[in-house]
Design an enzyme around this catalytic site. Structure first.
Site, PDB file in Angstrom:
ATOM      1  N   HIS A 496     -24.105 -11.493  20.936  1.00  0.00           N
ATOM      2  CA  HIS A 496     -23.688 -11.355  19.520  1.00  0.00           C
ATOM      3  C   HIS A 496     -21.957 -11.300  19.750  1.00  0.00           C
ATOM      4  O   HIS A 496     -21.224 -12.172  19.146  1.00  0.00           O
ATOM      5  CB  HIS A 496     -24.209  -9.986  19.002  1.00  0.00           C
ATOM      6  CG  HIS A 496     -23.843  -9.886  17.494  1.00  0.00           C
ATOM      7  ND1 HIS A 496     -24.268 -10.065  16.527  1.00  0.00           N
ATOM      8  CD2 HIS A 496     -22.475  -9.177  17.339  1.00  0.00           C
ATOM      9  CE1 HIS A 496     -23.500  -9.651  15.310  1.00  0.00           C
ATOM     10  NE2 HIS A 496     -22.366  -9.057  15.908  1.00  0.00           N
ATOM     11  N   GLU A 497     -21.651 -10.264  20.472  1.00  0.00           N
ATOM     12  CA  GLU A 497     -20.216  -9.939  20.562  1.00  0.00           C
ATOM     13  C   GLU A 497     -19.541 -11.393  21.403  1.00  0.00           C
ATOM     14  O   GLU A 497     -18.229 -11.719  20.841  1.00  0.00           O
ATOM     15  CB  GLU A 497     -19.723  -8.855  21.328  1.00  0.00           C
ATOM     16  CG  GLU A 497     -20.534  -7.467  20.813  1.00  0.00           C
ATOM     17  CD  GLU A 497     -20.029  -7.320  19.299  1.00  0.00           C
ATOM     18  OE1 GLU A 497     -19.073  -7.844  18.749  1.00  0.00           O
ATOM     19  OE2 GLU A 497     -20.808  -6.702  18.671  1.00  0.00           O
ATOM     20  N   HIS A 500     -18.602 -13.516  18.648  1.00  0.00           N
ATOM     21  CA  HIS A 500     -17.365 -13.161  18.089  1.00  0.00           C
ATOM     22  C   HIS A 500     -16.020 -13.728  18.846  1.00  0.00           C
ATOM     23  O   HIS A 500     -15.212 -13.923  18.308  1.00  0.00           O
ATOM     24  CB  HIS A 500     -16.957 -11.683  17.826  1.00  0.00           C
ATOM     25  CG  HIS A 500     -17.958 -11.267  16.650  1.00  0.00           C
ATOM     26  ND1 HIS A 500     -18.043 -11.843  15.358  1.00  0.00           N
ATOM     27  CD2 HIS A 500     -18.833 -10.239  16.655  1.00  0.00           C
ATOM     28  CE1 HIS A 500     -18.741 -10.881  14.615  1.00  0.00           C
ATOM     29  NE2 HIS A 500     -19.346  -9.939  15.180  1.00  0.00           N
ATOM     30  N   HIS A 503     -15.094 -17.420  18.330  1.00  0.00           N
ATOM     31  CA  HIS A 503     -14.633 -17.483  17.110  1.00  0.00           C
ATOM     32  C   HIS A 503     -12.920 -17.135  17.357  1.00  0.00           C
ATOM     33  O   HIS A 503     -12.116 -18.034  16.941  1.00  0.00           O
ATOM     34  CB  HIS A 503     -15.199 -16.522  16.115  1.00  0.00           C
ATOM     35  CG  HIS A 503     -14.924 -16.658  14.666  1.00  0.00           C
ATOM     36  ND1 HIS A 503     -15.393 -15.973  13.697  1.00  0.00           N
ATOM     37  CD2 HIS A 503     -14.548 -18.165  14.024  1.00  0.00           C
ATOM     38  CE1 HIS A 503     -15.008 -16.570  12.430  1.00  0.00           C
ATOM     39  NE2 HIS A 503     -14.421 -17.826  12.752  1.00  0.00           N
TER      40      HIS A 503
HETATM   41 ZN    ZN Z   1     -20.951  -8.653  14.728  1.00  0.00          ZN
END
Ligand code: ZN
Length: 704
Positions: A496-497, A500, A503
């Site tokens: 998940h991280e 990010h 991104h």
């Molecule tokens: Zn998040």
């Protein structure tokens, strides 16, 4: 961070003067005042000491204030370049020190760092106000905004202009003096009321304690829970007894395991009546006043409701769109929740009892059923999740999707020995950015997991500034000669991280303010949550989920169990959450600034959707901190909005193949590279060809 996120506030800065002499003497040795002379210009951690922050903050604010005055007083007519672009370029030093301080205060804090944060906060907020209340500056921005159709701006420039303009307008810049004064009054009253609301809940949480005196009242509780309760008792002056509180780590295990039904009821009822006891901590009057003031403010600024005011900036745009999503999910979720209630009731009967399932029974029987159905041995699972392998699995996915390479470097400065640093490169070897991974807990680090940036990507006068990104976690460290073996939940968190991080790393924007993760709250979790989908794909598991001793790939049956367990109790979880989202929206779509009876209002709201009596809304109004004290008013829906997006977006890969190059390129160009440069729905449709549909999420949660 999972679910919550640090959005960078470009203008959130400060101002203070400092004597000339002090400035010069400190400038010479303060690393923030010169270019970082390191590999890829990352911060020179060994040269930065805590004494350097405050002078750099102050000088940074002074510089920006000077720049702002120059922009506002420019004798030339306002243009995009001399106003918006100039604003974007202002405050470079302040941004530099804010970024470094922000990351390190999360990962390497201490009392002194926290003091600096406290000292800087009011200065920064004054600095921001000084900018936002600069009438001449606003008139120049408005000047550009009013002629925007004639300016031949790029899409990104248009977004930037709109963003600055709206910031000022939403702060009341377009109002006459009388209305401005009214707005200030409302804002002030709201800030006090929301603060009071939060304080009351904090006190409520701390006031209640359930003291257990007899050992037999601990029946069913695991040893670790009992030990924790004994420690809590000692701290609270009840040595030799056991204490449970309304804090979730204390209450939830009690609800899950305690065989004493009347005690479960006692603690549960205390929990759901916080802020509703008609005493000095009661929040009912506070919250109805908050809701009324928010309507008044929205009307003053020209919006029909508070939700219209908030959602304008989000992907959802309008209350109707949020309701539409919630309604689509509600029915299927409620149906499954009713089925789950039936299963739990059957279990009660099977035990030879004849009471009706109540909310304080749900956790207990759900836990029992879960154990019977899918017992997963956490310790067995961990052996397949060696931290380095999991991380390399995430890198593998990024490599297969986007061709990225991650090369560990030991010649780049780092701020702690546990940190690893990677240079990120394109398939052709060109430089993308730097990624710091900081995965282990320590006393100086806050809890949870999150992504942050030492430097965001942008282009300044045609020159590319490359991003420097961090990923943080609190995963298990290596112990007793064993490597770091992490839980399945942490595997998902790491992916998940890392989403990010991608991104931030793959951002391809001109302006700092719009780059990377600077996107609306209901959009920001798409790049992170989509990464979690690759975690349980067999092709990816084969790469990373290998037994740390034997190298054997995780058996099929175990993966199957993980997937099935993920569907367990999802009716309950979804209904409990959606009901709170409805309640949030109902409070914030009021059109009249009238104070209402909160309990009556809440009952009507929940009756309307048909919430079943066995489930209590996740947050009742008097303790719904997210919306009456935190920043989530008309925003509680955004968690599930993002889940709809990620499930629907991942479907694009499933329709083709797991690493389909065309789909990956489209996701990269339209989502990851685009940052906040364009309306998120436009970006999403460009990637997916259509607006997101809820079907994939329903399947994923086992609700269909
Ligand atoms: Zn998040």
């Amino acid at each position: 961070m999972k679910k919550s996120f640090l959005l960078f506030i470009a203008l959130g800065l400060l101002f203070l003067t400092c004597s000339k002499k002090e400035e010069t003497s400190k400038k010479e040795e303060n690393p923030f005042f010169s270019k970082f002379n390191t590999v890829f210009n990352v911060p020179p951690f060994d040269e930065i000491s805590e004494e350097h922050y405050m002078p750099a903050f102050k000088e940074g604010m002074r510089q920006q204030q000077e720049e702002i005055v120059a922009i506002a007083d420019n004798p030339n007519p306002p243009s995009f370049e001399n106003t918006l672009e100039a604003l974007e370029k202002s405050g470079a030093l302040l941004q530099k020190v804010s970024n470094v301080f922000g990351v390190l205060n999360g990962s390497m804090t201490n009392d002194h760092m926290q003091e600096i944060a406290k000292e800087a906060a009011p200065l920064r907020s004054k600095h921001r106000d000084d900018i936002m209340l600069n009438e001449k500056l606003f008139q120049r921005i408005k000047g550009v905004y009013d002629q925007r159709d004639k300016l031949d701006l790029t899409v990104e420039q248009n977004t930037l202009l709109e963003k600055y303009y709206k910031d000022f307008v939403r702060g009341g810049a377009n109002l006459d003096e009388e209305k401005k004064a009214k707005l200030r009054e409302i804002n002030q009253e709201l800030s006090l009321l929301t603060l009071k609301f939060g304080e009351n809940i904090l006190k409520e949480n701390n006031r209640f304690e359930m003291v257990i005196e007899k050992e037999e009242d601990l029946a069913g509780l695991p040893q670790a829970v009992i030990t924790g309760a004994a420690e809590a008792a000692k701290e609270r002056g009840h040595e030799g007894k056991w204490v449970f509180t309304l804090h979730k780590p204390s209450m939830i295990p009690f609800l899950q395991y305690s065989e004493r039904r009347e005690l479960r009821e006692k603690i549960f009822k205390a929990y759901i009546n916080r802020g509703n006891n008609n005493d000095e901590l009661d929040n009912k009057a506070n919250l109805s006043k908050i809701a009324a003031l928010r309507v008044e403010r929205a009307n003053l600024l020209g919006y029909k409701t508070h939700a219209d005011f908030v959602l304008e900036l989000n992907m959802a745009k309008k209350p109707e769109n949020v309701y539409n999503l919630l309604n689509q999910l509600w029915k299927p979720a409620l149906k499954i929740a009713k089925k789950e209630a039936g299963e739990l009731q059957a279990m009660i009967h099977k035990e030879g009892k004849d009471f009706e399932l109540q909310p304080w029974d749900w956790w207990y029987y759900a836990e029992k059923l879960k154990k019977a159905k899918y017992e997963l041995e956490e310790e067995v699972l961990r052996q397949y999740f060696k931290l380095e392998n999991v991380r390399d699995g995430a890198f593998y996915v990024a490599n297969k999707l986007y061709g990225l390479q991650f090369i560990e470097r030991d010649d780049i400065p780092k701020y702690h020995e546990d940190v690893k640093v990677f240079e990120v490169k394109e398939a052709d070897g060109s430089h993308v950015g730097v990624l710091y991974t900081d995965y282990f807990p320590r006393a100086s680090k806050r809890g949870g997991a999150w992504m942050n940036s030492f430097r965001k990507q942008y282009r300044l006068d045609g020159k590319e500034v490359h991003p420097v990104i961090t990923n943080n976690g609190n995963f298990s460290k290596p112990t007793g000669g064993k490597p770091a073996l992490i839980s399945f939940e942490d595997v998902s968190t790491l992916f998940h991280e890392f989403g990010h991080a991608l991104h931030g790393l793959l951002s391809d924007c001109t302006y700092n303010r719009l780059s990377g993760t600077s996107v609306p709250r209901d959009f920001v979790e798409l790049p992170s949550q989509i990464m979690e989908n690759w975690v349980t794909e067999p092709e990816v598991l084969r790469v990373y989920a290998k037994h740390y001793e034997t190298g054997e790939v995780i058996p099929h049956e175990l993966v199957d169990k993980i997937k099935k367990a993920a569907h367990f109790n999802q009716g309950f979880a979804t209904v409990e959450y959606l009901a709170a989202s409805f309640l949030d929206m109902d409070w914030h779509t009021l059109t009249e600034a009238k104070e209402l009876d909160p309990i009556e209002f809440e009952n009507k709201s929940l009756e309307k959707i048909g919430l079943i009596p066995e489930i209590v809304v996740r947050y009742r109004s008097p303790y719904f901190n997210h919306i009456f004290s935190g920043g989530y008013s008309s925003g509680y829906y955004s968690y599930i909005w993002a889940e709809v997006l990620d499930a629907d977006a991942f479907e694009a890969f499933k329709e083709t193949s797991l690493f389909d190059q065309k789909t990956a390129l489209s996701f990269r160009r339209n989502i990851l590279e685009a940052g906040g440069t364009e309306d998120p729905m436009v970006l999403y449709k460009r990637f997916r060809g259509a607006e997101p549909k809820v079907e994939s999420l329903l399947k994923k949660r086992g609700l269909k």
